[in-house]
Scaffold this active site. Sequence first.
Site, PDB file in Angstrom:
ATOM      1  N   LYS A 176       1.042  -1.042  -0.038  1.00 11.48           N
ATOM      2  CA  LYS A 176       0.067  -0.045   0.013  1.00 11.48           C
ATOM      3  C   LYS A 176       0.753   1.191  -0.079  1.00 11.48           C
ATOM      4  O   LYS A 176       1.404   1.575   1.105  1.00 11.48           O
ATOM      5  CB  LYS A 176      -0.887   0.183   1.220  1.00 11.48           C
ATOM      6  CG  LYS A 176      -2.275   0.598   1.181  1.00 11.48           C
ATOM      7  CD  LYS A 176      -2.440   2.067   0.743  1.00 11.48           C
ATOM      8  CE  LYS A 176      -1.948   3.080   1.508  1.00 11.48           C
ATOM      9  NZ  LYS A 176      -1.509   4.357   1.045  1.00 11.48           N
ATOM     10  N   GLU A 251       8.611   1.798  11.382  1.00  4.98           N
ATOM     11  CA  GLU A 251       9.767   2.687  10.993  1.00  4.98           C
ATOM     12  C   GLU A 251       9.064   4.094  11.365  1.00  4.98           C
ATOM     13  O   GLU A 251       8.362   4.662  10.049  1.00  4.98           O
ATOM     14  CB  GLU A 251      10.303   2.554   9.897  1.00  4.98           C
ATOM     15  CG  GLU A 251      10.949   1.338   9.585  1.00  4.98           C
ATOM     16  CD  GLU A 251      12.328   0.901  10.530  1.00  4.98           C
ATOM     17  OE1 GLU A 251      12.823   2.236  11.154  1.00  4.98           O
ATOM     18  OE2 GLU A 251      12.835  -0.017  10.465  1.00  4.98           O
ATOM     19  N   CYS A 285      12.609  11.023   7.714  1.00  8.22           N
ATOM     20  CA  CYS A 285      12.555  10.665   9.183  1.00  8.22           C
ATOM     21  C   CYS A 285      13.879  11.078   9.850  1.00  8.22           C
ATOM     22  O   CYS A 285      13.944  11.444  11.034  1.00  8.22           O
ATOM     23  CB  CYS A 285      12.084   9.399   9.214  1.00  8.22           C
ATOM     24  SG  CYS A 285      13.420   8.259   8.486  1.00  8.22           S
ATOM     25  N   GLU A 386       7.985  16.793  14.919  1.00  3.67           N
ATOM     26  CA  GLU A 386       8.730  16.529  13.538  1.00  3.67           C
ATOM     27  C   GLU A 386       7.935  17.362  12.662  1.00  3.67           C
ATOM     28  O   GLU A 386       6.740  17.236  12.484  1.00  3.67           O
ATOM     29  CB  GLU A 386       8.274  15.078  13.234  1.00  3.67           C
ATOM     30  CG  GLU A 386       9.286  14.602  12.062  1.00  3.67           C
ATOM     31  CD  GLU A 386       8.875  13.242  11.577  1.00  3.67           C
ATOM     32  OE1 GLU A 386       7.660  12.983  11.562  1.00  3.67           O
ATOM     33  OE2 GLU A 386       9.625  12.718  11.001  1.00  3.67           O
TER      34      GLU A 386
HETATM   35  P1  NDP Z   1       1.704   8.381   7.363  1.00  4.42           P
HETATM   36  O1  NDP Z   1       1.855   7.990   8.447  1.00  4.42           O
HETATM   37  O2  NDP Z   1       0.540   9.719   7.286  1.00  4.42           O
HETATM   38  O3  NDP Z   1       1.621   7.638   5.989  1.00  4.42           O
HETATM   39  C1  NDP Z   1       2.232   6.460   5.761  1.00  4.42           C
HETATM   40  C2  NDP Z   1       1.698   5.418   4.996  1.00  4.42           C
HETATM   41  O4  NDP Z   1       0.536   5.071   5.850  1.00  4.42           O
HETATM   42  C3  NDP Z   1       0.818   5.898   3.870  1.00  4.42           C
HETATM   43  O5  NDP Z   1       0.826   4.924   2.763  1.00  4.42           O
HETATM   44  C4  NDP Z   1      -0.482   6.117   4.275  1.00  4.42           C
HETATM   45  O6  NDP Z   1      -1.463   6.133   3.153  1.00  4.42           O
HETATM   46  C5  NDP Z   1      -0.719   5.114   5.292  1.00  4.42           C
HETATM   47  N1  NDP Z   1      -1.769   5.212   6.179  1.00  4.42           N
HETATM   48  C6  NDP Z   1      -2.484   6.232   6.466  1.00  4.42           C
HETATM   49  N2  NDP Z   1      -3.391   5.990   7.440  1.00  4.42           N
HETATM   50  C7  NDP Z   1      -3.310   4.654   7.875  1.00  4.42           C
HETATM   51  C8  NDP Z   1      -4.064   4.051   8.331  1.00  4.42           C
HETATM   52  N3  NDP Z   1      -4.982   4.127   9.181  1.00  4.42           N
HETATM   53  N4  NDP Z   1      -3.683   2.407   8.343  1.00  4.42           N
HETATM   54  C9  NDP Z   1      -2.888   2.097   7.654  1.00  4.42           C
HETATM   55  N5  NDP Z   1      -2.222   2.872   6.789  1.00  4.42           N
HETATM   56  C10 NDP Z   1      -2.297   4.194   6.861  1.00  4.42           C
HETATM   57  O7  NDP Z   1       3.010   9.233   7.179  1.00  4.42           O
HETATM   58  P2  NDP Z   1       3.585  10.323   5.928  1.00  4.42           P
HETATM   59  O8  NDP Z   1       2.939   9.938   4.732  1.00  4.42           O
HETATM   60  O9  NDP Z   1       2.961  11.620   6.392  1.00  4.42           O
HETATM   61  O10 NDP Z   1       5.029   9.974   5.808  1.00  4.42           O
HETATM   62  C11 NDP Z   1       5.731  10.741   6.660  1.00  4.42           C
HETATM   63  C12 NDP Z   1       6.122  10.274   8.000  1.00  4.42           C
HETATM   64  O11 NDP Z   1       7.096   8.905   7.724  1.00  4.42           O
HETATM   65  C13 NDP Z   1       7.006  10.968   8.907  1.00  4.42           C
HETATM   66  O12 NDP Z   1       6.687  11.094  10.150  1.00  4.42           O
HETATM   67  C14 NDP Z   1       8.369  10.317   8.670  1.00  4.42           C
HETATM   68  O13 NDP Z   1       9.336  10.592   9.848  1.00  4.42           O
HETATM   69  C15 NDP Z   1       8.092   8.838   8.481  1.00  4.42           C
HETATM   70  N6  NDP Z   1       9.026   8.122   7.923  1.00  4.42           N
HETATM   71  C16 NDP Z   1       9.836   7.328   8.586  1.00  4.42           C
HETATM   72  C17 NDP Z   1      10.802   6.687   8.107  1.00  4.42           C
HETATM   73  C18 NDP Z   1      11.648   5.696   9.042  1.00  4.42           C
HETATM   74  O14 NDP Z   1      12.286   4.795   8.342  1.00  4.42           O
HETATM   75  N7  NDP Z   1      11.838   5.740  10.346  1.00  4.42           N
HETATM   76  C19 NDP Z   1      11.167   6.823   6.828  1.00  4.42           C
HETATM   77  C20 NDP Z   1      10.415   7.820   6.012  1.00  4.42           C
HETATM   78  C21 NDP Z   1       9.413   8.396   6.521  1.00  4.42           C
HETATM   79  P3  NDP Z   1      -1.865   7.501   2.482  1.00  4.42           P
HETATM   80  O15 NDP Z   1      -0.724   8.257   2.516  1.00  4.42           O
HETATM   81  O16 NDP Z   1      -2.130   6.997   1.202  1.00  4.42           O
HETATM   82  O17 NDP Z   1      -3.131   8.027   3.247  1.00  4.42           O
END
Ligand code: NDP
Length: 498
Positions: A176, A251, A285, A386
């Site tokens: 996803k 992560e 991140c 963040e």
């Molecule tokens: P989100 O948590 O909003 O989204 C991440 C993924 O989860 C997307 O595919 C999103 O779908 C999906 N998602 C959203 N809601 C749900 C749910 N209820 N159940 C299951 N999946 C869901 O994060 P962001 O897109 O805003 O990404 C940025 C974040 O990711 C930052 O906080 C960053 O720090 C973190 N990150 C961490 C990394 C690490 O390795 N530690 C690396 C890169 C980023 P959709 O977007 O389609 O709604």
Amino acid sequence: MTLEQTLPICIAGEWRLGRGERYATCYPATGEAVAWLNAASVEDVEDAVQGAHQAFLHSGWAQRKPHERASVLYRIAELIRERSEDLAQLQRQDNGKPINETRALVASAAGTFQFFASACETLEETITPSRGDFVSMSVYEPMGVIAAITPWNSPIASEAQKVAPALAAGNAVVIKPAEITPLMALQLARICEDAGLPKGLLSVLPGKGSLLGDALTHHPLVKRVSFTGGTKTGKHIAHIAADKMMPVSLELGGKSPTIVLDDADLDHAVAGVLYGIFSSSGEACIAGSRLFVARALYEPFMARLVVAAAELRVGDPADERTQMGPLISAGHRESVERYVALGLAEGGRLLLGGERPSGGIYDRGYYYPPTILEGLNNGQQVCQEEIFGPVLVVMPFDDEEQLLEQANDSLYALAAGIWTRDYKRAWALGRKIQAGTVWINTYKQFSISTPFGGWRDSGLGREKGRLGILQYMEQKSLYWGMNEQPLAWAGVQREVGL
Ligand code: NDP
């Protein structure tokens, strides 16, 4: 295919239109549509998971010898390399990162498949010390259907980090991707198919996480979720997983401290701090977003840092010289702006940036300049939350005890950086910093052989590393009886006439 045509998505081995809403993915540098597609629907989630389950049971993938699975993964790596320039250009359009960064992400995805191919070939099962009349072994079994949920900031590399070890372990995977950056996951599915991965083992479900990600996580046939994204979403997934007794790896976010000690090599420290926070426009991140500088060095160091940051080239992601592209979306830029306004309201002073650039390409894309704030203390909101953008908060420190207290005072504990010429100080500090990764005299360097993950609100579990494959397997203990006589207890029972 023309732009107006709707892209098919990959569900259970079939390329067909999703049954959700039609939407466009847009190039953040111009706001123009890159491709149109139909999101997946909840029914598509069901089809993808059922298809993955059937493929897991009947394709023979899990039963193939490790070197046979590995040869498909090596081929995937090769195909990624053969198509690397097209992939890098597509990814640039999908999320607006500068072309040099997207090339690096594509190369990293190929390396990840290669690495987990060899991890699969060389994985050992162990004979454990026996404490009786038996031989005991530890073996590993694939789990079944794995859900890989990924964010928008580093597509293909994020997806590879989950898909490669999960497939290497013998599982089926449903990806996803973030709704706004689905194109690389779809390309990866094409490549896997072309490399000979059995049909149905990999599906891709573009669309909203709150709908599709949620349905996937709840699905009883999904045996593990590997998630990268925000902490709030990660915790939501962890709750669902707890109810299912399902393992997850998370992560999550970060607010990583970078520390410049008074004996640091300034050229290295300035370059490293800049790269740590402003590369990827801070949408990382591991961004080194809290900077602590020894007070003795504060003024000269900051003077150099501000001059160097002002010279960073913010612009067209297609230009090879660009260091910072636009932010992912208009909404995200507004969120970054709100944080900067909050920082100022909290008493911060701008040393650089803080205003949208304007004119020419800047008026079309979601650009935001390198921004540096001082005059804040670590407890304030902009130092704790963040921002996920090119915003650095800078604080001087007087002694290492005070420094450590502040550096560790965060809900997050993903990464940290230390700049010093004294390896003993670096060792002592590096051991006391609470973080999944500590970089010493370097920053944001990665090796697929080295485990990665966070503590506390930065996540659970580790990706990468040779043993990363074991996350996607269940461990099983086998006992082989070597006794000549029946087990004594049963014999006793006969003797006493039971
Ligand atoms: P989100 O948590 O909003 O989204 C991440 C993924 O989860 C997307 O595919 C999103 O779908 C999906 N998602 C959203 N809601 C749900 C749910 N209820 N159940 C299951 N999946 C869901 O994060 P962001 O897109 O805003 O990404 C940025 C974040 O990711 C930052 O906080 C960053 O720090 C973190 N990150 C961490 C990394 C690490 O390795 N530690 C690396 C890169 C980023 P959709 O977007 O389609 O709604």
